[in-house]
Enzyme design. Structure first.
Site, PDB file in Angstrom:
ATOM      1  N   GLU A  39      88.764  23.651  74.141  1.00  0.00           N
ATOM      2  CA  GLU A  39      89.083  25.039  74.470  1.00  0.00           C
ATOM      3  C   GLU A  39      90.483  25.169  75.067  1.00  0.00           C
ATOM      4  OE1 GLU A  39      84.542  26.736  75.201  1.00  0.00           O
ATOM      5  OE2 GLU A  39      85.752  26.101  76.923  1.00  0.00           O
ATOM      6  N   HIS A  58      75.651  21.235  74.854  1.00  0.00           N
ATOM      7  CA  HIS A  58      75.150  20.871  73.537  1.00  0.00           C
ATOM      8  C   HIS A  58      74.830  22.124  72.725  1.00  0.00           C
ATOM      9  CE1 HIS A  58      73.892  16.460  74.465  1.00  0.00           C
ATOM     10  NE2 HIS A  58      74.824  16.861  75.299  1.00  0.00           N
TER      11      HIS A  58
END
Length: 456
Positions: A356, A22
């Protein structure tokens, strides 16, 4: 052109839940805002193990101010180790600490202009509303998952029921989702489940009470159909992929970069399962044997809390023999994924890892566990066609076979080409004038106008 003094610029306060997955995207969003001239303060209930990344101090346009006082546990408090206890504690103690932080910023000559919280901290948006501050929310996962949850919370679609005949649901802009894709999402959790309650608090508001800015860690080119399909009910602002800066510090990479520099292009199998997945001892042994069976060099991230599961003979190389592979407790995953030597990513398919991998242009072996991971794996394998699905838990034979399929099989080159195209699209989205940069800039322009109407 000289920028106005920091204290005369709009001030954005970012509030994150104290989980690394987060913290990372919200900090990266903060860097984007700071690069466009806003003063940004990041806060969370800081605990041991949270990494804030390079250059995140208490000076300049991006500042870090942990939530303190008001009963917030000390960073090394062992009670932080249980996720549910941590969330309940922060929800109870966080509001008063956040109010105190807002007051302290005003007294220091840095009054807060707007509060942006990530999902699963609805109390922060509630406090901002009570203080009369504009609010925004950063959705940390895919727009697909946001659409699934939003349609369920507002009963906009008929979802398959647990424990009955197999079923599916079709939502605007998404492929047909089977029950196995959806379970175990929070829509099937008990109503008293803390995370479900937070989700409903975040998304259950009507359109008039939703935050005016709902940012999503995605980019238009990746999820345009889903973004448009959800837009009828909830206009969202894609601002991703929120990745590590290109100039991230190399000092704490355990020699990974130098090791990768010595490996051939697209030769290394990168294995990482995020900050929350716990592989049991049997699976760790299977992964080790499967990696050995591939005959390929590998970089394997095994967190310190899982490292005891590595038996003395679990790996087929000595600790000082780094020609065969490396095992490290942590690394800057997004940056290392982009290294030319990495040819495959074995992943649990959390959204940060998914984004990613796409942004790095690396094909995947997908072994999802829970939450959104099964939907992410579905998109990676079946929609974007940049990987192969592996069972959970992983077995040595399945790992070897899927790695070979992704790195040397008949479809390997096609997967690599498709992954490379996603890398270029992701990079274009965040460049000046790209689709996500436009979303960030539009927010900055709105905040500038809002700030201009405030007394100085």
């Amino acid at each position: 052109m000289t920028s106005a003094p920091a204290q005369h610029r709009p001030h954005i306060l970012l509030v994150a839940a104290p989980f690394q997955s987060h913290v990372n995207p919200l900090l990266r969003f903060g860097r984007r805002l700071a690069a466009k001239g806003l003063l940004v303060t990041f806060t969370t209930a800081l605990r041991v193990g949270i990494r804030l990344g390079p250059g995140d101090g208490s000076s300049g346009r991006l500042r870090v101010e942990p939530l303190r006082g008001c009963g917030i546990w000390a960073p090394d408090d062992p009670r932080f180790r249980v996720a549910g206890n941590m969330a309940r504690h922060v929800e109870a103690a966080g509001p008063a600490a956040l109010e105190e932080l807002v007051r302290a910023q005003a007294e220091a000559g840095r009054p807060v202009t707007c509060v942006v919280a990530n999902a699963f901290v609805p109390w922060a948006l509630r406090v901002a509303g009570e203080l009369g501050l504009p609010r925004g929310m950063l959705w940390l996962q895919s727009c697909a998952l946001l659409s699934v949850y939003y349609h369920h919370v507002h009963a906009l679609a008929a979802f398959p029921e647990a424990g009955v005949a197999p079923g599916s649901v079709t939502l605007p802009g998404l492929p047909e989702l089977e029950f196995e894709d959806l379970h175990p999402l929070l829509i099937y959790a008990p109503c008293q489940d803390l995370w479900r309650q937070m989700l409903v608090a975040d998304l259950g508001r009507d359109r008039e009470t939703m935050p005016p800015w709902v940012f999503v860690n995605t980019f238009h080119e990746l999820e345009h159909a889903t973004i448009e399909g959800l837009g009828e009910h909830l206009p969202v602002i894609p601002v991703g992929p929120l990745l590590e800066p290109d100039d991230a510090d190399d000092d704490d990479d355990h020699g990974c970069t130098a090791w990768l520099d010595a490996r051939p292009a697209r030769s290394v199998v990168f294995v990482a399962f995020g900050s929350l997945v716990n592989n049991d001892s049997d699976e760790v042994a299977e992964i080790a044997a499967g990696l050995a069976a591939t005959g390929r060099p590998f970089l394997w991230v095994v967190r310190d809390d899982n490292r005891a599961l590595l038996s003395a003979d679990a790996l087929c190389f000595r600790d000082d023999d780094r020609e065969r592979g490396m095992v490290v407790p942590w690394c800057a995953q997004g940056r290392l994924l982009a290294h030319p030597a990495v040819g495959c990513f074995v992943t649990h398919c959390g959204w940060n890892s998914t984004a990613e991998a796409l942004a790095a242009g690396v094909p995947v072996v997908a072994s999802p566990r829970w939450s959104d991971q099964r939907i992410n794996a579905r998109f990676l394998v079946d929609v974007h066609r940049v990987g192969a699905r592996a069972p959970t838990p992983l077995t040595r034979d399945a790992l070897r076979e899927r790695v070979e399929e992704v790195m040397g099989g008949p479809e390997a080159e096609a997967m690599a080409r498709r992954a490379a195209r996603w890398r270029e699209k992701a990079r274009a989205a965040v460049r000046d004038g790209g689709s996500s940069d436009q979303g960030v800039q539009a927010f900055v322009d709105q905040i500038d106008k809002l700030h201009a109407g405030e007394p100085h």
